[in-house]
Motif scaffolding. Structure first.
Motif, PDB file in Angstrom:
ATOM      1  N   MET A  26     -25.298  11.285 -27.499  1.00  0.00           N
ATOM      2  CA  MET A  26     -24.393  11.859 -26.496  1.00  0.00           C
ATOM      3  C   MET A  26     -24.534  11.180 -25.133  1.00  0.00           C
ATOM      4  SD  MET A  26     -24.117  15.963 -27.210  1.00  0.00           S
ATOM      5  CE  MET A  26     -25.845  16.357 -26.889  1.00  0.00           C
ATOM      6  N   ILE A  27     -25.762  10.767 -24.796  1.00  0.00           N
ATOM      7  CA  ILE A  27     -26.021  10.110 -23.516  1.00  0.00           C
ATOM      8  C   ILE A  27     -26.850   8.849 -23.753  1.00  0.00           C
ATOM      9  CG2 ILE A  27     -25.950  12.292 -22.227  1.00  0.00           C
ATOM     10  CD1 ILE A  27     -29.053  12.182 -22.152  1.00  0.00           C
ATOM     11  N   ASP A  28     -27.027   8.040 -22.715  1.00  0.00           N
ATOM     12  CA  ASP A  28     -27.948   6.904 -22.740  1.00  0.00           C
ATOM     13  C   ASP A  28     -27.607   5.915 -23.861  1.00  0.00           C
ATOM     14  OD1 ASP A  28     -30.060   5.173 -22.327  1.00  0.00           O
ATOM     15  OD2 ASP A  28     -31.613   6.558 -23.037  1.00  0.00           O
ATOM     16  N   VAL A 117     -17.694  10.848 -25.528  1.00  0.00           N
ATOM     17  CA  VAL A 117     -18.441  12.054 -25.895  1.00  0.00           C
ATOM     18  C   VAL A 117     -17.911  13.287 -25.163  1.00  0.00           C
ATOM     19  CG1 VAL A 117     -20.685  13.194 -25.615  1.00  0.00           C
ATOM     20  CG2 VAL A 117     -20.550  10.935 -26.675  1.00  0.00           C
ATOM     21  N   VAL A 118     -17.648  13.177 -23.877  1.00  0.00           N
ATOM     22  CA  VAL A 118     -17.164  14.344 -23.121  1.00  0.00           C
ATOM     23  C   VAL A 118     -15.851  14.847 -23.711  1.00  0.00           C
ATOM     24  CG1 VAL A 118     -16.312  15.117 -20.879  1.00  0.00           C
ATOM     25  CG2 VAL A 118     -18.361  13.700 -21.006  1.00  0.00           C
ATOM     26  N   GLU A 119     -14.979  13.929 -24.025  1.00  0.00           N
ATOM     27  CA  GLU A 119     -13.682  14.309 -24.610  1.00  0.00           C
ATOM     28  C   GLU A 119     -13.855  14.935 -25.994  1.00  0.00           C
ATOM     29  OE1 GLU A 119     -13.320  11.296 -21.518  1.00  0.00           O
ATOM     30  OE2 GLU A 119     -14.429  11.278 -23.415  1.00  0.00           O
ATOM     31  N   LEU A 120     -14.786  14.391 -26.773  1.00  0.00           N
ATOM     32  CA  LEU A 120     -15.058  14.943 -28.108  1.00  0.00           C
ATOM     33  C   LEU A 120     -15.596  16.365 -27.997  1.00  0.00           C
ATOM     34  CD1 LEU A 120     -15.505  14.743 -31.189  1.00  0.00           C
ATOM     35  CD2 LEU A 120     -17.731  13.694 -30.674  1.00  0.00           C
ATOM     36  N   LEU A 148     -28.277  17.424 -15.372  1.00  0.00           N
ATOM     37  CA  LEU A 148     -27.542  16.191 -15.093  1.00  0.00           C
ATOM     38  C   LEU A 148     -26.439  15.974 -16.130  1.00  0.00           C
ATOM     39  CD1 LEU A 148     -30.513  13.844 -14.145  1.00  0.00           C
ATOM     40  CD2 LEU A 148     -28.808  14.821 -12.597  1.00  0.00           C
ATOM     41  N   ALA A 149     -26.757  16.229 -17.389  1.00  0.00           N
ATOM     42  CA  ALA A 149     -25.758  16.074 -18.448  1.00  0.00           C
ATOM     43  C   ALA A 149     -24.632  17.090 -18.294  1.00  0.00           C
ATOM     44  CB  ALA A 149     -26.426  16.223 -19.817  1.00  0.00           C
ATOM     45  N   LYS A 150     -24.993  18.322 -17.949  1.00  0.00           N
ATOM     46  CA  LYS A 150     -23.968  19.361 -17.764  1.00  0.00           C
ATOM     47  C   LYS A 150     -23.008  18.982 -16.648  1.00  0.00           C
ATOM     48  CE  LYS A 150     -23.361  24.319 -16.989  1.00  0.00           C
ATOM     49  NZ  LYS A 150     -24.064  25.625 -16.780  1.00  0.00           N
ATOM     50  N   VAL A 154     -21.489  17.229 -20.424  1.00  0.00           N
ATOM     51  CA  VAL A 154     -22.166  17.356 -21.722  1.00  0.00           C
ATOM     52  C   VAL A 154     -23.011  18.625 -21.677  1.00  0.00           C
ATOM     53  CG1 VAL A 154     -23.776  16.301 -23.347  1.00  0.00           C
ATOM     54  CG2 VAL A 154     -22.203  14.861 -22.039  1.00  0.00           C
ATOM     55  N   ALA A 155     -22.520  19.688 -22.313  1.00  0.00           N
ATOM     56  CA  ALA A 155     -23.194  20.981 -22.249  1.00  0.00           C
ATOM     57  C   ALA A 155     -23.049  21.705 -23.584  1.00  0.00           C
ATOM     58  CB  ALA A 155     -22.620  21.827 -21.116  1.00  0.00           C
ATOM     59  N   PRO A 156     -23.858  21.356 -24.576  1.00  0.00           N
ATOM     60  CA  PRO A 156     -23.765  22.019 -25.878  1.00  0.00           C
ATOM     61  C   PRO A 156     -24.146  23.490 -25.803  1.00  0.00           C
ATOM     62  CG  PRO A 156     -25.707  20.608 -25.769  1.00  0.00           C
ATOM     63  CD  PRO A 156     -24.896  20.317 -24.544  1.00  0.00           C
ATOM     64  N   ASN A 157     -23.765  24.243 -26.814  1.00  0.00           N
ATOM     65  CA  ASN A 157     -24.047  25.668 -26.842  1.00  0.00           C
ATOM     66  C   ASN A 157     -25.527  25.966 -27.081  1.00  0.00           C
ATOM     67  OD1 ASN A 157     -21.080  25.548 -28.634  1.00  0.00           O
ATOM     68  ND2 ASN A 157     -21.169  26.569 -26.645  1.00  0.00           N
TER      69      ASN A 157
END
Length: 278
Positions: A26-28, A117-120, A148-150, A154-157
């Motif tokens: 998702m990142i990096d 990823v953000v769009e997905l 930082l990701a949020k 990027v903020a999963p449940n």
């Protein structure tokens, strides 16, 4: 930001959840943060490791990763030559203690979402599909990553860390804990997306669908800028053996990055609707 990819209604009705890894998934892009720190920690003890060696155990919990590096014949021999004896559990603990603050410092520079990823995640959220995550980082390290990701979208449940469960990948406990926290069932309707074969093994051990990412993660290990400059023929040559490694680990699908996931989710939904299980 581009528009969210369209997901058919079947994806929401057939899938119980999608669970992602973090670095390299998702990142990096290239999973650069952990490698940088593993190499620095071993260098500080006078026993440098190569990037290939540092990447070898990727997917494991970070203390287990250090132990795996010290178990390599080459590293063990050089450690004994430098330190006067083979590495002990106490030295694994020492290296891990050195690793944690340095990794925490480096993480802040490696939280940029991988393209698409953000769009997905937005599309999955809009479709009502629970989004989980697992990571070899411990909870203290993720205290840096999560905000930082949020802020970047990027903020999963659910976010399960290596120290939340008895053992990390390839054991299935992190994945199962993520599904439990989201009340997502049945397991065989869940999809695990990971950039390491060890993560795919965890998916198979849990009994869900496993999708490997060949381009954005640890195995290829290049930055996004390097990937964008890579000619098509060079990409194919580099990804072919990586894809084979994922298939050997039991991956149901292997794709370059998470941005390529929507068609895979559509196909998995179709297979589930037809009564197929992983």
């Amino acid at each position: 930001m581009t528009d969210s990819p369209a997901l058919p209604a079947a994806v929401a009705s057939e899938l119980s959840a999608v669970v992602f890894d973090w670095a390299g998934t998702m990142i990096d892009f290239g999973s650069r943060a952990p490698v940088e720190v593993f190499r620095a920690v071993f260098e500080s003890s006078g026993v440098p490791v190569t990037e290939a060696q540092a990447r070898g155990p990727m997917g494991a919990a970070k203390r287990d990763h250090i132990a795996a590096l010290l178990a390599l014949d080459d590293v063990k021999t050089r450690w004994a030559d430098k330190q006067g004896s083979e590495p002990t559990d106490a030295e694994i603990d020492r290296l891990y203690k050195e690793f944690l603050p340095l990794q925490k410092e480096v993480l802040g520079r490696h939280c940029e979402p991988i393209p698409g990823v953000v769009e997905l995640l937005q599309a999955l959220s809009e479709a009502g599909v629970p989004i989980g995550s697992t990571t070899g980082y411990n909870r203290d390290l993720m205290s840096v990553v999560l905000p930082l990701a949020k802020a970047a979208g990027v903020a999963p449940n659910a976010a399960v860390c290596s120290d939340d469960v008895p053992a990390g990948r390839p054991r299935p406990w992190m994945l199962l804990e993520a599904l439990k926290r989201m009340d997502a069932a049945p397991i065989w309707r869940a999809v695990k997306v990971d950039d390491t074969p060890m993560g795919v093994e965890a998916a198979r051990n849990a009994g869900c669908w496993g999708v490997g990412l060949s381009a954005s993660g640890n195995a290829l290990g290049v930055s996004l800028a390097e990937w964008n400059k890579m000619p098509a023929a060079e990409r194919t040559a580099a990804l072919t053996p990586i894809e084979a490694t994922f298939r050997d680990a039991g991956a149901h699908y292997v794709i370059p990055t998470a941005a390529d996931l929507p068609p895979v989710l559509t196909e998995i939904a179709s297979r589930l609707a037809a009564g197929e299980r992983p």
